[in-house]
Design a protein around this motif. Structure first.
Motif, short mmCIF file in Angstrom:
data_model
loop_
_atom_site.label_atom_id
_atom_site.label_comp_id
_atom_site.label_asym_id
_atom_site.label_seq_id
_atom_site.Cartn_x
_atom_site.Cartn_y
_atom_site.Cartn_z
N GLN A 1 26.93 30.97 10.83
CA GLN A 1 26.34 30.10 9.24
C GLN A 1 26.98 30.56 7.93
N ARG B 1 32.58 29.45 -0.13
CA ARG B 1 31.65 29.65 -1.09
C ARG B 1 32.67 30.82 -2.28
N HIS C 1 30.10 32.10 7.57
CA HIS C 1 30.65 31.02 7.02
C HIS C 1 30.60 30.13 6.11
N LYS C 2 29.79 30.35 5.47
CA LYS C 2 29.19 29.34 4.22
C LYS C 2 29.37 30.70 3.10
#
Length: 271
Positions: free
Chosen positions: A256, A264, A259-260
């Motif tokens: 996760q 970004r 992924h962030k």
């Protein structure tokens, strides 16, 4: 027949020709895929029938992880008040000062005070908090052995591996495919380190989500008509310092986080 004990047991059965007819780049990669449950040994075209029958895997079990995170967190927070923080610091590889036990999580300070309140230089989210409590309260403080194993090889990891593969390895692979500079950024942002190529991977990165629970991410880039692949390995002592559910949480949380990180940096197509 019992399943093979490790990937090398499968590898020894193969002719080491690296013929690629199985769909993997090398016989070693195929052996690893068989052991992890991603391939059936019968997919090797050069094995005789008796060998295939002896080592064909049993059907993968379906054992979804059942978690009540809020109840778990409340229980862990209550238990923290009763521990010897100085002893816990020594056992976990942290430090105890100013009423707080502080550990390095991905190279950043992550602390808990005597009332169970968490403090950190990074965003506090469940994928870090739950394993952190488990590590502090229940970890045996066993030092890493330097032996890398798959999630499937850890205690109680075999039945949970299909979900780990989907939620952690495959999710992280999708990010790596789209965000090719991911590992360089991870190394610089989270105090990771690149190591010599392991398991013939193109990139190997070691991270420390907890001081005595290192993990290694191995990524193979697409090449000559073969797709990419990504595997996560843990130190063989991980299941002595964390419950298997907490190990899963670390893997899923990293996926996760990556992924962030990709989003970004403008990689909105990562799903």
């Amino acid at each position: 027949m019992p399943a093979p004990k490790n990937a090398m047991e499968v590898f020894q059965l193969l002719d080491k020709s690296n013929c690629r007819e199985c769909g993997e780049k090398t016989c070693l990669a195929f052996a690893g895929a068989v052991f992890r449950g991603q391939k059936n040994i019968a997919e090797c075209p050069r094995l005789d029938r008796s060998t295939v029958e002896r080592f064909s895997p049993e059907p993968a079990g379906q054992n979804p992880i059942e978690e009540n995170r809020e109840a778990f967190m409340a229980e862990m927070k209550a238990k923290i008040a009763g521990i010897d923080f100085a002893s816990a610091a020594e056992r976990t590889g942290g430090r105890f000062e100013n009423g707080r036990l502080t550990l390095k999580v991905m190279g950043k300070d992550f602390s808990v005070d005597t009332r169970g309140n968490l403090h950190s230089d990074i965003h506090i989210n469940p994928w870090v908090a739950a394993p952190f409590f488990d590590y502090v309260l229940n970890g045996k403080g066993v030092a890493p052995a330097g032996q890398w194993v798959s999630f499937r090889e850890l205690k109680n990891g075999k039945d949970r591996y299909p979900l780990f593969q989907k939620r952690c390895e495959e999710a992280m692979q999708r990010v790596a495919d789209s965000y090719t500079d991911l590992f360089d950024d991870v190394v610089h942002l989270f105090s990771g380190r690149q190591v010599e190529r392991q398991f013939q991977s193109d990139i190997s990165v070691v991270l420390h989500p907890l001081p005595k629970v290192p993990l290694m991410i191995c990524y193979w880039r697409p090449d000559a008509g073969f797709g990419s692949s990504l595997n996560i390995f843990f130190d063989a002592t991980a299941d002595q310092n964390l419950d298997i559910g907490s190990v899963f949480s670390l893997g899923a949380g990293l996926a996760q986080m990556f992924h962030k990180l990709a989003l970004r940096h403008g990689f909105a197509e990562v799903t």
